[in-house]
Design a protein around this motif. Structure first.
Motif, PDB file in Angstrom:
ATOM      1  N   UNK A   1       0.862  -1.198   0.000  1.00 26.59           N
ATOM      2  CA  UNK A   1       0.000   0.000   0.000  1.00 26.59           C
ATOM      3  C   UNK A   1       0.895   1.244   0.000  1.00 26.59           C
ATOM      4  N   UNK A   2       0.574   2.188  -0.899  1.00 29.62           N
ATOM      5  CA  UNK A   2       1.470   3.319  -1.160  1.00 29.62           C
ATOM      6  C   UNK A   2       1.626   4.260   0.032  1.00 29.62           C
ATOM      7  N   UNK A   3       0.531   4.552   0.715  1.00 30.11           N
ATOM      8  CA  UNK A   3       0.589   5.470   1.853  1.00 30.11           C
ATOM      9  C   UNK A   3      -0.764   5.532   2.509  1.00 30.11           C
ATOM     10  N   UNK A   4      -0.787   6.133   3.687  1.00 30.90           N
ATOM     11  CA  UNK A   4      -2.062   6.174   4.405  1.00 30.90           C
ATOM     12  C   UNK A   4      -2.064   7.279   5.450  1.00 30.90           C
ATOM     13  N   UNK A   5      -3.265   7.669   5.817  1.00 27.44           N
ATOM     14  CA  UNK A   5      -3.458   8.584   6.946  1.00 27.44           C
ATOM     15  C   UNK A   5      -3.686   7.765   8.208  1.00 27.44           C
ATOM     16  N   UNK A   6      -3.465   8.408   9.329  1.00 24.61           N
ATOM     17  CA  UNK A   6      -3.699   7.783  10.625  1.00 24.61           C
ATOM     18  C   UNK A   6      -4.549   8.755  11.428  1.00 24.61           C
ATOM     19  N   UNK A   7      -5.575   8.224  12.070  1.00 25.00           N
ATOM     20  CA  UNK A   7      -6.360   9.098  12.936  1.00 25.00           C
ATOM     21  C   UNK A   7      -6.520   8.427  14.297  1.00 25.00           C
ATOM     22  N   UNK A   8      -7.401   9.012  15.121  1.00 28.37           N
ATOM     23  CA  UNK A   8      -7.590   8.492  16.480  1.00 28.37           C
ATOM     24  C   UNK A   8      -7.908   6.996  16.420  1.00 28.37           C
ATOM     25  N   UNK A   9      -7.388   6.162  17.281  1.00 29.77           N
ATOM     26  CA  UNK A   9      -6.545   6.498  18.432  1.00 29.77           C
ATOM     27  C   UNK A   9      -5.055   6.230  18.191  1.00 29.77           C
ATOM     28  N   UNK A  10      -4.598   6.291  16.921  1.00 26.60           N
ATOM     29  CA  UNK A  10      -3.240   5.805  16.619  1.00 26.60           C
ATOM     30  C   UNK A  10      -2.198   6.887  16.351  1.00 26.60           C
ATOM     31  N   UNK A  11      -2.599   8.166  16.372  1.00 30.20           N
ATOM     32  CA  UNK A  11      -1.693   9.214  15.894  1.00 30.20           C
ATOM     33  C   UNK A  11      -0.394   9.304  16.691  1.00 30.20           C
ATOM     34  N   UNK A  12      -0.461   8.980  17.942  1.00 27.32           N
ATOM     35  CA  UNK A  12       0.754   9.049  18.769  1.00 27.32           C
ATOM     36  C   UNK A  12       1.447   7.688  18.839  1.00 27.32           C
ATOM     37  N   UNK A  13       0.647   6.642  19.078  1.00 29.45           N
ATOM     38  CA  UNK A  13       1.200   5.299  19.275  1.00 29.45           C
ATOM     39  C   UNK A  13       1.893   4.740  18.047  1.00 29.45           C
TER      40      UNK A  13
ATOM     41  N   UNK B   1       9.197  17.623  12.246  1.00 29.92           N
ATOM     42  CA  UNK B   1       8.059  18.254  12.936  1.00 29.92           C
ATOM     43  C   UNK B   1       7.132  17.218  13.589  1.00 29.92           C
ATOM     44  N   UNK B   2       6.956  16.069  12.943  1.00 32.35           N
ATOM     45  CA  UNK B   2       6.128  15.021  13.568  1.00 32.35           C
ATOM     46  C   UNK B   2       6.790  14.546  14.855  1.00 32.35           C
ATOM     47  N   UNK B   3       8.117  14.486  14.843  1.00 35.33           N
ATOM     48  CA  UNK B   3       8.843  14.058  16.049  1.00 35.33           C
ATOM     49  C   UNK B   3       8.658  15.073  17.169  1.00 35.33           C
ATOM     50  N   UNK B   4       8.733  16.351  16.849  1.00 31.00           N
ATOM     51  CA  UNK B   4       8.566  17.378  17.891  1.00 31.00           C
ATOM     52  C   UNK B   4       7.126  17.372  18.414  1.00 31.00           C
ATOM     53  N   UNK B   5       6.171  17.291  17.496  1.00 32.07           N
ATOM     54  CA  UNK B   5       4.756  17.314  17.913  1.00 32.07           C
ATOM     55  C   UNK B   5       4.385  16.019  18.638  1.00 32.07           C
ATOM     56  N   UNK B   6       5.041  14.931  18.252  1.00 32.07           N
ATOM     57  CA  UNK B   6       4.763  13.641  18.884  1.00 32.07           C
ATOM     58  C   UNK B   6       3.503  13.006  18.323  1.00 32.07           C
ATOM     59  N   UNK B   7       3.190  13.326  17.064  1.00 28.52           N
ATOM     60  CA  UNK B   7       1.946  12.833  16.471  1.00 28.52           C
ATOM     61  C   UNK B   7       2.093  12.765  14.954  1.00 28.52           C
ATOM     62  N   UNK B   8       1.625  11.661  14.378  1.00 24.56           N
ATOM     63  CA  UNK B   8       1.729  11.427  12.935  1.00 24.56           C
ATOM     64  C   UNK B   8       0.325  11.270  12.370  1.00 24.56           C
ATOM     65  N   UNK B   9       0.032  11.943  11.254  1.00 22.66           N
ATOM     66  CA  UNK B   9      -1.268  11.705  10.615  1.00 22.66           C
ATOM     67  C   UNK B   9      -1.125  11.184   9.191  1.00 22.66           C
TER      68      UNK B   9
ATOM     69  N   UNK C   1      -7.671  23.452  24.971  1.00 24.22           N
ATOM     70  CA  UNK C   1      -7.363  22.048  24.702  1.00 24.22           C
ATOM     71  C   UNK C   1      -5.867  21.804  24.833  1.00 24.22           C
ATOM     72  N   UNK C   2      -5.521  20.561  25.122  1.00 21.11           N
ATOM     73  CA  UNK C   2      -4.100  20.221  25.291  1.00 21.11           C
ATOM     74  C   UNK C   2      -3.814  18.821  24.750  1.00 21.11           C
ATOM     75  N   UNK C   3      -4.589  18.390  23.753  1.00 20.04           N
ATOM     76  CA  UNK C   3      -4.377  17.075  23.139  1.00 20.04           C
ATOM     77  C   UNK C   3      -3.521  17.206  21.881  1.00 20.04           C
ATOM     78  N   UNK C   4      -3.707  16.247  20.964  1.00 16.94           N
ATOM     79  CA  UNK C   4      -2.898  16.210  19.743  1.00 16.94           C
ATOM     80  C   UNK C   4      -3.068  17.448  18.873  1.00 16.94           C
ATOM     81  N   UNK C   5      -4.309  17.923  18.731  1.00 16.63           N
ATOM     82  CA  UNK C   5      -4.549  19.097  17.893  1.00 16.63           C
ATOM     83  C   UNK C   5      -3.839  20.315  18.489  1.00 16.63           C
TER      84      UNK C   5
END
Ligand code: ATR
Length: 290
Positions: free
Chosen positions: A63-75, A86-94, A133-137
């Motif tokens: 599979x060429x690529x994909x998005x990730x959403x809740x609950x996997x963006x951090x894990x 930037x994903x490393x600093x934010x600690x979240x991948x989408x 708010x203080x979550x991923x967003x």
């Protein structure tokens, strides 16, 4: 010698749980159709404890690529071969790109946030900003604001103040930005904080369908004329939070532009092509802004 893994299936998708309310399949399939590209984008509802297996399957199937959403963006980060700075600093991948079995993670929410706020840059840069708010967003917002907009101060307001405080400590260290202040989401305490902010952002999920009467703040007189008020929620497009702000004369921005631009950046990473942004934006608005 043949590569062990192939990635030329032209299959894209999104991993999440639940996934049925995502607008991403609609956006990406329409973009591929408009550009006459042979891609298909599928929703994959992955049970919470099956992420690792799902990623093995993605590599095996090419599979060429994909998005990730809740609950996997951090894990997901710990399962990837690399992540953008930037994903490393934010600690979240989408967004993830699969190159011959090597998975690289990106955070394209930053592009969505940047594109939403850039037209107002001169109005608020160097001034005070409040994020609820203080979550991923919120993490993606704090990163993008510090990196591109240089506010004089960022107030992080959260139901659980301890989470806001952790975010403050993290970003003060990571980005060497010393102007973050934290508050508990308690109406009377935060009214003066909001009143002194030029830009106010809702980075909670409060107000999202089906709870459309809810707003992270319901008190009147919290917004002021000429403030800029951005809600990261896009469904509904016109949240109670934005209605309250507009009622006080603020400029309001909904989450649709962020949705489309985070998608456009992901599409570009996978296909190397520009998403036809205006057409996609119009189509998504038709669905969400009745
Ligand atoms: P996301 O990745 O979409 O930001 P998240 O990481 O689950 O999602 O974060 C959700 C945010 O919305 C949190 O800041 C949460 O507050 P807490 O840290 O106190 O949990 C906030 N939130 C969710 N429901 C809320 C509610 N009913 N009232 C106020 N804040 C709420």
């Amino acid at each position: 010698m043949q590569d062990k893994f192939h990635t030329n299936t032209n299959i894209l998708g999104i991993l999440g749980h639940p996934i049925k309310h995502s607008y991403s399949p609609f956006m990406h399939n329409l973009a591929a159709e408009l550009l006459n590209l042979d891609y298909i984008y599928l929703p994959f509802d992955v049970p919470q404890d099956s992420l690792k297996d799902a990623l093995k399957g993605i590599i095996a199937l090419g599979i060429t690529g994909f998005n990730v959403t809740l609950p996997f963006k951090e894990g997901i980060i710990s399962y990837l071969h690399s992540v953008s700075e930037e994903a490393a600093i934010i600690g979240s991948v989408n967004t993830v790109v699969n190159e011959l079995g090597k998975l690289t993670g990106y955070n394209t929410d930053t592009t969505g946030i940047y594109e939403t706020l850039a037209p107002y840059k001169d109005d608020f840069s160097g001034l005070e900003v409040s994020i609820i708010g203080a979550g991923g967003a919120a993490r993606a917002l704090v990163y993008t604001l510090i990196r591109h907009f240089k506010p004089s101060r960022i107030n992080i307001i959260n139901r659980t103040e301890q989470k806001a405080e952790s975010l403050k400590i993290y970003f003060t260290d990571k980005m060497k930005y010393e102007y973050i202040h934290t508050y508990e989401l308690f109406p009377h305490e935060i009214i003066p904080v909001l009143n002194s902010s030029k830009l106010i952002i809702n980075a909670t999920s409060v107000g999202m369908l089906p709870d459309t009467d809810d707003s992270p703040i319901n008190t009147p007189k919290i917004f002021m004329k000429n403030q800029i008020v951005f809600d990261t929620v896009y469904n509904p497009a016109d949240t109670r939070f934005l209605q309250l702000a507009r009622g006080e004369g603020a400029i309001t921005l909904n989450g649709i532009k962020m949705l489309v631009h985070q998608g456009a950046r992901a599409f570009e990473l996978w296909t190397g092509q520009q998403m036809p942004i205006e057409a996609i934006y119009d189509a998504v608005r038709k669905h969400l802004e009745p």
